[in-house]
Design an enzyme around this catalytic site. Structure first.
Site, PDB file in Angstrom:
ATOM      1  N   TYR A   1      37.072 -41.607 -95.440  1.00  0.00           N
ATOM      2  CA  TYR A   1      37.517 -40.506 -94.584  1.00  0.00           C
ATOM      3  C   TYR A   1      36.464 -40.476 -93.291  1.00  0.00           C
ATOM      4  O   TYR A   1      35.336 -40.991 -93.664  1.00  0.00           O
ATOM      5  CB  TYR A   1      37.516 -39.093 -95.296  1.00  0.00           C
ATOM      6  CG  TYR A   1      36.298 -38.356 -95.545  1.00  0.00           C
ATOM      7  CD1 TYR A   1      35.637 -38.719 -96.600  1.00  0.00           C
ATOM      8  CD2 TYR A   1      35.741 -37.280 -94.815  1.00  0.00           C
ATOM      9  CE1 TYR A   1      34.379 -38.267 -96.893  1.00  0.00           C
ATOM     10  CE2 TYR A   1      34.815 -36.770 -95.093  1.00  0.00           C
ATOM     11  CZ  TYR A   1      33.827 -37.240 -96.119  1.00  0.00           C
ATOM     12  OH  TYR A   1      32.742 -36.388 -96.583  1.00  0.00           O
TER      13      TYR A   1
ATOM     14  N   HIS B   1      44.015 -49.123-112.789  1.00  0.00           N
ATOM     15  CA  HIS B   1      42.791 -49.423-112.241  1.00  0.00           C
ATOM     16  C   HIS B   1      42.706 -50.573-111.154  1.00  0.00           C
ATOM     17  O   HIS B   1      42.185 -50.389-110.253  1.00  0.00           O
ATOM     18  CB  HIS B   1      41.445 -49.527-113.357  1.00  0.00           C
ATOM     19  CG  HIS B   1      41.045 -48.299-113.860  1.00  0.00           C
ATOM     20  ND1 HIS B   1      41.769 -47.640-114.794  1.00  0.00           N
ATOM     21  CD2 HIS B   1      39.935 -47.552-113.641  1.00  0.00           C
ATOM     22  CE1 HIS B   1      41.132 -46.677-115.220  1.00  0.00           C
ATOM     23  NE2 HIS B   1      40.144 -46.620-114.593  1.00  0.00           N
TER      24      HIS B   1
ATOM     25  N   LEU C   1      24.557 -41.358 -96.348  1.00  0.00           N
ATOM     26  CA  LEU C   1      25.713 -41.732 -95.300  1.00  0.00           C
ATOM     27  C   LEU C   1      24.593 -41.726 -94.051  1.00  0.00           C
ATOM     28  O   LEU C   1      24.068 -40.885 -93.770  1.00  0.00           O
ATOM     29  CB  LEU C   1      26.476 -40.704 -95.146  1.00  0.00           C
ATOM     30  CG  LEU C   1      27.628 -41.172 -94.277  1.00  0.00           C
ATOM     31  CD1 LEU C   1      28.592 -42.170 -94.741  1.00  0.00           C
ATOM     32  CD2 LEU C   1      28.536 -39.575 -93.728  1.00  0.00           C
TER      33      LEU C   1
ATOM     34  N   ARG D   1      32.565 -46.591 -88.111  1.00  0.00           N
ATOM     35  CA  ARG D   1      32.080 -46.214 -89.480  1.00  0.00           C
ATOM     36  C   ARG D   1      33.151 -46.291 -90.464  1.00  0.00           C
ATOM     37  O   ARG D   1      32.936 -46.813 -91.779  1.00  0.00           O
ATOM     38  CB  ARG D   1      31.199 -45.149 -89.720  1.00  0.00           C
ATOM     39  CG  ARG D   1      30.552 -44.807 -90.948  1.00  0.00           C
ATOM     40  CD  ARG D   1      29.748 -43.625 -90.992  1.00  0.00           C
ATOM     41  NE  ARG D   1      30.205 -42.384 -90.732  1.00  0.00           N
ATOM     42  CZ  ARG D   1      29.980 -41.045 -90.445  1.00  0.00           C
ATOM     43  NH1 ARG D   1      28.627 -40.989 -90.714  1.00  0.00           N
ATOM     44  NH2 ARG D   1      30.656 -40.049 -90.543  1.00  0.00           N
TER      45      ARG D   1
ATOM     46  N   LYS E   1      31.757 -43.536 -96.741  1.00  0.00           N
ATOM     47  CA  LYS E   1      32.155 -42.374 -96.659  1.00  0.00           C
ATOM     48  C   LYS E   1      33.420 -42.387 -97.576  1.00  0.00           C
ATOM     49  O   LYS E   1      34.587 -42.111 -97.111  1.00  0.00           O
ATOM     50  CB  LYS E   1      32.441 -42.011 -95.333  1.00  0.00           C
ATOM     51  CG  LYS E   1      32.377 -40.308 -95.116  1.00  0.00           C
ATOM     52  CD  LYS E   1      32.282 -40.058 -93.569  1.00  0.00           C
ATOM     53  CE  LYS E   1      32.316 -38.749 -93.290  1.00  0.00           C
ATOM     54  NZ  LYS E   1      31.342 -37.657 -93.983  1.00  0.00           N
TER      55      LYS E   1
ATOM     56  N   ARG F   1      49.745 -45.520-111.888  1.00  0.00           N
ATOM     57  CA  ARG F   1      48.146 -45.655-111.923  1.00  0.00           C
ATOM     58  C   ARG F   1      47.729 -46.702-112.951  1.00  0.00           C
ATOM     59  O   ARG F   1      48.295 -47.332-113.857  1.00  0.00           O
ATOM     60  CB  ARG F   1      47.817 -44.322-112.862  1.00  0.00           C
ATOM     61  CG  ARG F   1      46.306 -44.251-113.197  1.00  0.00           C
ATOM     62  CD  ARG F   1      46.049 -43.094-113.984  1.00  0.00           C
ATOM     63  NE  ARG F   1      44.504 -42.918-114.126  1.00  0.00           N
ATOM     64  CZ  ARG F   1      43.811 -43.645-115.109  1.00  0.00           C
ATOM     65  NH1 ARG F   1      44.387 -44.126-115.847  1.00  0.00           N
ATOM     66  NH2 ARG F   1      42.822 -43.330-114.900  1.00  0.00           N
TER      67      ARG F   1
HETATM   68  N1  PDD Z   1      30.267 -35.029 -93.756  1.00  0.00           N
HETATM   69  N2  PDD Z   1      25.944 -37.094 -95.243  1.00  0.00           N
HETATM   70  C1  PDD Z   1      26.991 -36.710 -96.176  1.00  0.00           C
HETATM   71  C2  PDD Z   1      27.091 -36.908 -97.453  1.00  0.00           C
HETATM   72  C3  PDD Z   1      27.986 -36.404 -95.345  1.00  0.00           C
HETATM   73  O1  PDD Z   1      29.129 -35.801 -95.861  1.00  0.00           O
HETATM   74  C4  PDD Z   1      27.878 -36.143 -93.905  1.00  0.00           C
HETATM   75  C5  PDD Z   1      28.934 -35.518 -93.040  1.00  0.00           C
HETATM   76  C6  PDD Z   1      26.689 -36.447 -93.089  1.00  0.00           C
HETATM   77  C7  PDD Z   1      26.607 -36.461 -91.800  1.00  0.00           C
HETATM   78  O2  PDD Z   1      27.446 -37.367 -90.990  1.00  0.00           O
HETATM   79  P1  PDD Z   1      27.859 -36.987 -89.674  1.00  0.00           P
HETATM   80  O3  PDD Z   1      26.681 -37.064 -88.845  1.00  0.00           O
HETATM   81  O4  PDD Z   1      28.537 -38.386 -89.213  1.00  0.00           O
HETATM   82  O5  PDD Z   1      28.900 -36.053 -89.518  1.00  0.00           O
HETATM   83  C8  PDD Z   1      25.653 -37.005 -93.958  1.00  0.00           C
HETATM   84  C9  PDD Z   1      31.354 -34.491 -93.172  1.00  0.00           C
HETATM   85  C10 PDD Z   1      31.002 -33.508 -91.868  1.00  0.00           C
HETATM   86  C11 PDD Z   1      32.129 -33.613 -93.984  1.00  0.00           C
HETATM   87  O6  PDD Z   1      32.233 -34.280 -95.328  1.00  0.00           O
HETATM   88  O7  PDD Z   1      32.758 -32.676 -94.076  1.00  0.00           O
END
Ligand code: PDD
Length: 286
Positions: A33, A102, A204, A52, A147, A100
């Site tokens: 996401y 894996h 991340l 990303r 992500k 389902r």
């Molecule tokens: N999350 N680290 C983690 C674990 C995150 O989930 C996020 C962002 C970031 C910062 O990433 P960015 O600057 O690209 O938003 C770092 C989003 C906001 C969320 O899960 O809602």
């Protein structure tokens, strides 16, 4: 149509979208996401977020069903359709729908799900007074650069912060290294130098983090991108978190210990202003 949802080519009113319980995102958390914020109707950093998304897809062997240009057009069209000016855009791609198992089918069409919501109220106090954070054990997997929608560890970390009366949870690995927070990256200022964890598989690589590091170069704020410990964090002069929704959020206590003066520090404030200025100038040129 204010808040809206998109699923695989169709637009729905928010809350009206239905997806099969055989969706692999629902069953396995098998998906990725992005979250993007819009300002005055314009999406900030959309191209970076979509790049990303592609990297996350490549890392889990998921073939995106659209090019990044198609995704960009789609997200921009949906955001315009919502007619909302300040939005939070959620883009999710799951592996697809099948009973389902894996092992996934190699020809499975992914499910693309996008929501456009009004940006939730963010209390101004978090920026003027700062927030509290607690450290929590980082027991996550070794692919935090992806992500992934599998966010149970992050959800539980935030829950732990709430249980301890804090706003944010900061992950610390077994070896004492600070990685990031439950949904943001973490920075600390020590001896006038801004420190943050390297962009490896333990965090991340936030889009906001990358903008902040660029701003530091422009503003001649020295940076050290290296792992640092929980003890260093607690002794820091300033701490802040960054993400695309909350921008730069000052942290003024960690595990009940006061950071610096207990108020948002000068470098944090400088970067908070510089980031907002950057957003303004990028948006006004779109
Ligand atoms: N999350 N680290 C983690 C674990 C995150 O989930 C996020 C962002 C970031 C910062 O990433 P960015 O600057 O690209 O938003 C770092 C989003 C906001 C969320 O899960 O809602």
């Amino acid at each position: 149509m204010p808040e809206l949802t998109y699923l695989n080519g169709k637009i729905f009113e928010a809350g009206e979208t239905r997806i099969s319980t055989n969706d692999r995102g629902f069953i396995f958390g098998d998906g990725i996401y992005e979250v993007v914020r819009s300002y005055n109707g314009k999406l900030f950093g959309l191209e970076e977020h979509l790049r990303r998304l592609q990297q996350s897809a490549d890392a889990i062997d998921l073939k995106l069903p659209h090019t990044l240009e198609e995704f960009q057009e789609l997200v921009e069209t949906l955001n315009r359709k919502s007619e909302l000016l300040e939005t939070l855009v959620y883009i999710q791609v799951t592996r697809g729908t099948e009973p389902r198992n894996h092992l996934f089918s190699l020809d499975l069409p992914p499910n693309v799900f996008i929501t456009i919501r009004a940006l939730p109220d963010i209390p101004g106090e978090i920026y003027t007074k700062g927030v509290s954070a607690v450290t929590v054990h980082d027991g996550r997997w070794n692919m935090c650069h992806v992500k992934s929608i599998s966010l149970l560890a992050n959800v539980l970390a935030k829950h732990e912060a709430r249980k301890q009366g804090a706003y944010e949870a900061i992950f610390v690995r077994e070896n004492g290294v600070v990685t990031e927070a439950s949904s943001s990256n973490v920075f600390m200022v020590s001896g006038g130098i801004l420190h943050t964890h390297p962009a490896d598989n333990r965090i991340l690589n936030g889009i906001t983090r990358q903008f902040i590091l660029k701003l530091c170069d422009e503003l001649n704020i020295p940076t050290e991108v290296r792992p640092y410990s929980k003890d260093e964090l607690r002794r820091a002069d300033e701490v802040f978190c960054t993400n695309s929704v909350h921008e730069v959020t000052p942290v003024v206590t960690v595990d009940g210990m006061t950071i610096g003066s207990g108020r948002p520090g000068p470098i944090t404030n400088q970067l908070m202003r510089a980031y907002r200025q950057l957003v303004k100038s990028v948006i006004s040129n779109q």
